[in-house]
Design an enzyme around this catalytic site. Sequence first.
Site, PDB file in Angstrom:
ATOM      1  N   ASP A   3      -0.198   3.804   0.483  1.00 45.73           N
ATOM      2  CA  ASP A   3      -0.449   4.762  -0.284  1.00 45.73           C
ATOM      3  C   ASP A   3       0.179   4.793  -1.615  1.00 45.73           C
ATOM      4  OD1 ASP A   3      -1.316   7.757  -0.070  1.00 45.73           O
ATOM      5  OD2 ASP A   3       0.914   8.168  -0.591  1.00 45.73           O
ATOM      6  N   GLU A  53      -3.934   1.785  -2.356  1.00 50.33           N
ATOM      7  CA  GLU A  53      -4.236   2.703  -3.003  1.00 50.33           C
ATOM      8  C   GLU A  53      -3.935   2.512  -4.425  1.00 50.33           C
ATOM      9  OE1 GLU A  53      -4.757   7.521  -2.533  1.00 50.33           O
ATOM     10  OE2 GLU A  53      -2.843   6.745  -2.415  1.00 50.33           O
TER      11      GLU A  53
END
Lengths: 106, 720
Positions: free
Chosen positions: B351, B388
């Site tokens: 993330d 990401e």
Amino acid sequence: MESKFSVNYENGVAKIELFGRLDATNASNLQEELKKIIDKKIERLVFFAKDLEYISSAGLRVIIFAKQKIGVNSKVYLISPQEVVLNVIKMSGLDNFMIIEDSYKD
Amino acid sequence: MERVDLHPTRICKCGRFPLRPGKPLPFGATIVPGGVNFSIYSRYATSCTLVLFEKHSPQPCCEIAFPDEWRIGNVFTMVVFNLDYDNIEYGFRMDGPFDPKNGHRFDKTKILMDPYAKVIGGRDVWGVVPDWNNIYQHRARICFDDFDWENDHPLEIPIEDLIIYEMHVRGFTRHPSSGVKHPGTFAGIIEKIPYLKELGINCVELMPIHEFDEFENSRISPVTGKLLMNYWGYSNVGFFALKAGYAATGKFGMQVDEFKNLVKILHKNGIEVILDVVFNHTAEGNENGPYISYRGIDNKTYYMLTPDGYYFNFSGCGNTLNCNNPIVRNMIVDCLRYWATDYHIDGFRFDLATILGRDQTGAPMHNPPLLESLAFDPILGKCKLIAEAWDAGGLYQVGSFPAWGRWAEWNGKYRDDIRKFLKGDLGMVGAVAQRIQGSPDLYGWQQRGACASINFITAHDGFTLMDLVSYNYKHNEANGEDNRDGCNDNYSWNCGYEGETDDPNIMRLRFKQIKNAIAMLLVSQGTPMILAGDEIGKTQKGNNNAYCQDNEISWIDWSLLDKNREIFNFFKRMIAFRKVHPVLRNRGHFRNCDYVGSGYADITWHGTKAWYADWSGTSRVLAFMLCGKHAKGGTVEDNTIYVAMNMHWEPHTFELPQMPQGMGWYLFAHTDYLPPHDIFEPGQEKLLDNQKEFLLGPRSVLIIVCKPLVKKLPKKKGER
């Protein structure tokens, strides 16, 4: 410490009765007891769990130990477990190698 | 012979626990013969005390100061004997300076969780309101790290062959319609494995399953009156521990066994497990946040701090983990190794991963040591690493994330370009051509190949696919932030009406747009990712940021499966089609030439006229053909596949490329047709009557396959 299990060995059948809680406080004692029958020829390993109210991670490990060290070629039974114990056993995947039954017939 | 170091050398003050000097590595609590080895790092602490609790009890049962003579460097360590592993919780008190300006926030009144805690109690059952007066909220426990894995092994499916299914553990089966015995848990997922197999996916990507606090920032929605929680869980309490509340056995502290069993059974069914890991920040927030662990153990080590000692906020969540501090870097590597080793995890999705490439002042680095370490780590050597590639501080690295040939990326440009094309925007065909080829414009210059691109149109963050075709605007009022939260650039189109409708024409168009989207996703080079629930038309009623909605907005409503079986069937067959056609799953990019002597280039572009694509700015149509002899770089033979995309609202006739003698075009899918003619079983494609051209419906995708011509049987009455 109060013993919360009993182990009997007779004619190729090991019967283990479990009571109350099987957790880290008594799991290692049970494991020691089971080690005594490692070398015996065992066709059936039967856990009677009707009065077992709770099984912890340490308790599960004794059952895995029993399967791997004692019962590789034998059948492992779990007899009439209470729902809470059965759920734990199923969710942790131990039901793969155990025969779970309501009652045991010799 | 018995080792001499198994025996205690002294006893704690209360007399219950014998002690001896410990070993500094591994960090955390490790079961050793007769006892537990505790080890914790702090560079600036002046002293450390081990605090022991009996499980759930409000007050400690014993506090044992680490003798200073047992400290090794900056590591406090000792072995404690006679612990009842199952029933102990432990924490630490750290003494040291409280001097925020210089980065120190020690407070010995706080009991701190071990950063290496492998089991964490305190939020054992999801949603049970915690006792806020508890002096130790998130309690480290001792973990049995053995498990009977039998012959299990990570599957190591090549990344280009994956079909990823992004799932929220709780949302997947929490809805009453799921029909599982243990809704919202790891055990619940096991019951749905037959469904996942029918759908055909071979990888689940689980949204965060590390321990977090669902009550963090919980509040009542002023709009719905419902309790809003930290439902998604992008806020770590502990990196090494599972979210206990996701386990049906969490109340027994047996989440470790339950989750390992899930991984084992998924593997048995050919499904990989990727974890969404959140190393960019922790749940401790900013200056005003709680003491959970890191800030009280060594604030200056664990967090990126401004020169004045405040927290940098590149994560948008109050603090930023100091990922390229050598201690934190090692912790992250240890953590991922642990998940790969002890949990047989197949890969990780990071993330806000660009934070992992920032230095201790927040500046992006050229060769970030953490990312390099992960790329070359021997234990993670076969794990998928997916970034990401952006963060809340404005660093956007899609296409330029430091990769060392190992890292793949969530391709945000794929999502945006396909969405724009899908809704009929002009000037998109050039970009779409890149996306469909695995984005060589982004990944070609570093020879990263198509498999660097994780293609997706929807993910947990943003609209669901049904909402993408049902809403022009986000509708996040239920989140209680006056609809200010969530992304505004959705590139969505409501097909003529905002929100739910029973207008059959609008619903038909929405279904078709969903099919167009999934068809384009699954014929694109790169690794496709599907958002769980999209295959049955899941809606969040226009909420594109449901991070706090632990209710029907987020949960998958399984009754949609019957209602929208048409969509499910289309997904299922598209997935099956991708799996049987290696020409769709190349590792490298196309070379735009014929390098096997087939007479056709590996990829060719077409339009309404064969061999002539309309690349103009006013074009909304594009077709391409993949030569089957070039599948997997020419190493395997496949059918030639032709795909035409008409995103114009008018029908268009596409001239089909001519195939060699004896070969013909067979219809696999045409999204304009009504079921059951919209899509066929792979291998059961239907020979086209007209081999020269095909009339594509408005806003439609056509997929046809080239196969040897077989003698045509006479038509049955009523057959299309």
